[in-house]
Design an enzyme around this catalytic site. Structure first.
Site, PDB file in Angstrom:
ATOM      1  N   SER A   1      -2.277   0.491  -4.378  1.00 37.37           N
ATOM      2  CA  SER A   1      -2.868   1.647  -3.692  1.00 37.37           C
ATOM      3  C   SER A   1      -4.177   2.020  -4.374  1.00 37.37           C
ATOM      4  O   SER A   1      -4.267   1.980  -5.599  1.00 37.37           O
ATOM      5  CB  SER A   1      -1.910   2.839  -3.770  1.00 37.37           C
ATOM      6  N   ALA A   2      -5.151   2.423  -3.558  1.00 37.35           N
ATOM      7  CA  ALA A   2      -6.430   2.885  -4.107  1.00 37.35           C
ATOM      8  C   ALA A   2      -6.293   4.274  -4.715  1.00 37.35           C
ATOM      9  O   ALA A   2      -7.209   4.768  -5.367  1.00 37.35           O
ATOM     10  CB  ALA A   2      -7.473   2.912  -3.001  1.00 37.35           C
ATOM     11  N   SER A   3      -5.119   4.898  -4.509  1.00 32.06           N
ATOM     12  CA  SER A   3      -4.979   6.301  -4.915  1.00 32.06           C
ATOM     13  C   SER A   3      -4.611   6.485  -6.373  1.00 32.06           C
ATOM     14  O   SER A   3      -3.647   5.904  -6.863  1.00 32.06           O
ATOM     15  CB  SER A   3      -3.910   6.980  -4.060  1.00 32.06           C
TER      16      SER A   3
ATOM     17  N   LYS B   1     -10.842  -1.925  -1.640  1.00 31.45           N
ATOM     18  CA  LYS B   1     -10.562  -2.592  -0.365  1.00 31.45           C
ATOM     19  C   LYS B   1     -11.789  -2.389   0.531  1.00 31.45           C
ATOM     20  O   LYS B   1     -12.380  -1.321   0.475  1.00 31.45           O
ATOM     21  CB  LYS B   1      -9.323  -1.963   0.294  1.00 31.45           C
TER      22      LYS B   1
ATOM     23  N   THR C   1       1.349  10.349   3.441  1.00 32.67           N
ATOM     24  CA  THR C   1       0.283  11.059   2.730  1.00 32.67           C
ATOM     25  C   THR C   1      -1.098  10.765   3.312  1.00 32.67           C
ATOM     26  O   THR C   1      -2.043  11.502   3.013  1.00 32.67           O
ATOM     27  CB  THR C   1       0.314  10.699   1.236  1.00 32.67           C
TER      28      THR C   1
ATOM     29  N   ASP D   1       0.882  -1.161   0.000  1.00 36.28           N
ATOM     30  CA  ASP D   1       0.000   0.000   0.000  1.00 36.28           C
ATOM     31  C   ASP D   1       0.930   1.225   0.000  1.00 36.28           C
ATOM     32  O   ASP D   1       2.118   1.110   0.312  1.00 36.28           O
ATOM     33  CB  ASP D   1      -0.864  -0.028   1.261  1.00 36.28           C
ATOM     34  N   LEU D   2       0.398   2.383  -0.372  1.00 35.29           N
ATOM     35  CA  LEU D   2       1.244   3.587  -0.419  1.00 35.29           C
ATOM     36  C   LEU D   2       0.995   4.524   0.776  1.00 35.29           C
ATOM     37  O   LEU D   2       1.868   4.697   1.642  1.00 35.29           O
ATOM     38  CB  LEU D   2       0.968   4.340  -1.733  1.00 35.29           C
ATOM     39  N   ASP D   3      -0.190   5.125   0.794  1.00 42.42           N
ATOM     40  CA  ASP D   3      -0.505   6.157   1.794  1.00 42.42           C
ATOM     41  C   ASP D   3      -0.461   5.583   3.210  1.00 42.42           C
ATOM     42  O   ASP D   3      -1.228   4.687   3.540  1.00 42.42           O
ATOM     43  CB  ASP D   3      -1.912   6.728   1.546  1.00 42.42           C
TER      44      ASP D   3
ATOM     45  N   ARG E   1     -11.704   7.594  -3.440  1.00 37.61           N
ATOM     46  CA  ARG E   1     -12.090   9.000  -3.249  1.00 37.61           C
ATOM     47  C   ARG E   1     -13.612   9.148  -3.113  1.00 37.61           C
ATOM     48  O   ARG E   1     -14.101   9.743  -2.148  1.00 37.61           O
ATOM     49  CB  ARG E   1     -11.590   9.814  -4.445  1.00 37.61           C
TER      50      ARG E   1
ATOM     51  N   GLU F   1       0.184  -3.057   4.761  1.00 38.82           N
ATOM     52  CA  GLU F   1      -0.933  -2.106   4.851  1.00 38.82           C
ATOM     53  C   GLU F   1      -0.970  -1.352   6.175  1.00 38.82           C
ATOM     54  O   GLU F   1      -0.469  -1.856   7.187  1.00 38.82           O
ATOM     55  CB  GLU F   1      -2.256  -2.883   4.760  1.00 38.82           C
ATOM     56  N   ASP F   2      -1.599  -0.173   6.168  1.00 38.61           N
ATOM     57  CA  ASP F   2      -1.848   0.553   7.420  1.00 38.61           C
ATOM     58  C   ASP F   2      -3.345   0.684   7.695  1.00 38.61           C
ATOM     59  O   ASP F   2      -3.728   1.249   8.707  1.00 38.61           O
ATOM     60  CB  ASP F   2      -1.232   1.958   7.380  1.00 38.61           C
TER      61      ASP F   2
ATOM     62  N   ASN G   1      -3.458   9.184  -7.346  1.00 37.51           N
ATOM     63  CA  ASN G   1      -2.250  10.016  -7.269  1.00 37.51           C
ATOM     64  C   ASN G   1      -0.996   9.172  -6.995  1.00 37.51           C
ATOM     65  O   ASN G   1       0.105   9.732  -6.901  1.00 37.51           O
ATOM     66  CB  ASN G   1      -2.398  11.060  -6.154  1.00 37.51           C
TER      67      ASN G   1
ATOM     68  N   LYS H   1      -9.375   5.186   5.557  1.00 33.67           N
ATOM     69  CA  LYS H   1      -8.072   4.751   5.044  1.00 33.67           C
ATOM     70  C   LYS H   1      -8.255   3.573   4.077  1.00 33.67           C
ATOM     71  O   LYS H   1      -8.951   2.607   4.398  1.00 33.67           O
ATOM     72  CB  LYS H   1      -7.136   4.359   6.195  1.00 33.67           C
ATOM     73  N   GLY H   2      -7.626   3.688   2.924  1.00 33.86           N
ATOM     74  CA  GLY H   2      -7.693   2.621   1.926  1.00 33.86           C
ATOM     75  C   GLY H   2      -8.922   2.682   1.038  1.00 33.86           C
ATOM     76  O   GLY H   2      -9.056   1.902   0.095  1.00 33.86           O
ATOM     77  N   ILE H   3      -9.826   3.610   1.341  1.00 35.02           N
ATOM     78  CA  ILE H   3     -11.113   3.691   0.644  1.00 35.02           C
ATOM     79  C   ILE H   3     -11.013   4.708  -0.506  1.00 35.02           C
ATOM     80  O   ILE H   3     -10.416   5.772  -0.348  1.00 35.02           O
ATOM     81  CB  ILE H   3     -12.218   4.121   1.650  1.00 35.02           C
TER      82      ILE H   3
HETATM   83  C1  BG6 Z   1      -5.940   5.446  -0.434  1.00 34.03           C
HETATM   84  C2  BG6 Z   1      -6.041   6.310   0.792  1.00 34.03           C
HETATM   85  O1  BG6 Z   1      -4.624   4.983  -0.575  1.00 34.03           O
HETATM   86  O2  BG6 Z   1      -6.292   6.178  -1.602  1.00 34.03           O
HETATM   87  C3  BG6 Z   1      -7.414   6.941   0.887  1.00 34.03           C
HETATM   88  O3  BG6 Z   1      -5.792   5.522   1.939  1.00 34.03           O
HETATM   89  C4  BG6 Z   1      -7.732   7.694  -0.409  1.00 34.03           C
HETATM   90  O4  BG6 Z   1      -7.440   7.837   1.976  1.00 34.03           O
HETATM   91  C5  BG6 Z   1      -7.604   6.728  -1.591  1.00 34.03           C
HETATM   92  O5  BG6 Z   1      -9.048   8.221  -0.370  1.00 34.03           O
HETATM   93  C6  BG6 Z   1      -7.885   7.401  -2.934  1.00 34.03           C
HETATM   94  O6  BG6 Z   1      -6.903   8.348  -3.185  1.00 34.03           O
HETATM   95  P1  BG6 Z   1      -6.965   9.447  -4.348  1.00 34.03           P
HETATM   96  O7  BG6 Z   1      -5.576  10.036  -4.326  1.00 34.03           O
HETATM   97  O8  BG6 Z   1      -7.235   8.702  -5.624  1.00 34.03           O
HETATM   98  O9  BG6 Z   1      -8.031  10.407  -4.000  1.00 34.03           O
HETATM   99 MG    MG Z   2      -2.793   3.254   3.473  1.00 31.66          MG
END
Ligand code: BG6
Ligand code: MG
Length: 219
Positions: free
Chosen positions: A115-117, A146, A16, A8-10, A48, A170-171, A119, A44-46
């Site tokens: 990562s779900a992000s 997740k 972040t 996982d990243l964040d 946007r 994971e965190d 970014n 966390k992990g959810i």
């Molecule tokens: C996850 C974070 O890694 O990514 C969440 O734990 C975040 O907090 C999710 O909402 C989505 O990220 P982004 O950068 O696509 O908005």
């Molecule tokens: Mg995380």
């Protein structure tokens, strides 16, 4: 025999998770919804949009905004968040992570990001670790976020490894559940209470030692 690590990243590689919280907190304040750090654990992990839905539910505002308005709110949070990550540098790797990644490389263990992000790839570049990762799961291509195991199953597939040959780090509670459901050995970073379901848990990233993890995962 462990051949791959899926990260996982964040909140694992860099802090972040704190910036996500700050950006959501600002949005929640604007919507007069009382978001606090305890509730934030559930974000966390959810993804946007799912995070926004959870915040709106918290404020009993689930039906208040149209789909278009929600897209705008989510975009606004993301623009805020992007400002917070502008100055991320390799110095922002969490304690012990640079050493762990170097040990993994030296051991020939292959790396994937789950990562779900959206970014994620930009942050990996800023941290200077993008080249260490063989593959990144694209969160835009997922049917389920997740705690569904999909993202970790894909991570293993993209490494062409079996779940049993991988470790996931994971965190987030949702993330640990996802790793476990994928049949992957789960490593959690966080309090005992939060990381209750992890196969192996440490309080801080500087306690993530490759030899300790491999001993547990291979036993
Ligand atoms: C996850 C974070 O890694 O990514 C969440 O734990 C975040 O907090 C999710 O909402 C989505 O990220 P982004 O950068 O696509 O908005
Ligand atoms: Mg995380």
């Amino acid at each position: 025999m462990i051949k791959g690590f899926i990260f996982d990243l964040d909140g694992v590689l860099t802090d972040t998770a704190e910036y996500h919280y700050q950006a959501w907190k600002r949005m929640a304040d604007k919507l007069t919804i009382p978001l606090d750090r305890e509730m934030n654990e559930q974000l966390k992990g959810i993804s946007r949009m799912d995070s926004l839905d959870r915040i709106l539910a918290l404020g009993n505002q689930t039906d208040r905004y149209s789909v278009e308005e929600k897209e705008r709110l989510a975009d606004e949070k993301n623009e805020d968040y992007k400002k917070l990550i502008l100055d991320v540098t390799p110095a922002d790797l969490l304690p012990g992570i640079a050493e762990l990644l170097a040990d993994l490389k030296a051991a020939g263990i292959r790396l994937a990001l789950a990562s779900a992000s959206k970014n994620g790839p930009v942050i990996m570049e800023k941290l200077g670790i993008a080249d260490l990762f063989e593959t990144v799961v694209d969160p835009a291509g997922l049917k389920n976020g997740k705690p569904d195991p999909e993202i970790f199953i894909k991570g293993a597939e993209q490494l062409q490894l079996k779940p049993k040959e991988c470790v996931g780090v994971e965190d987030a509670q949702a993330g640990i559940e996802a790793i476990n459901a994928a049949g992957i050995f789960s490593v959690g970073v966080g309090t005992k209470e939060m990381m209750e379901k992890a196969d192996y848990a440490v309080a801080n990233t500087n306690e993530l030692k490759l030899m300790d993890i491999l001993k547990k995962a291979n036993s």
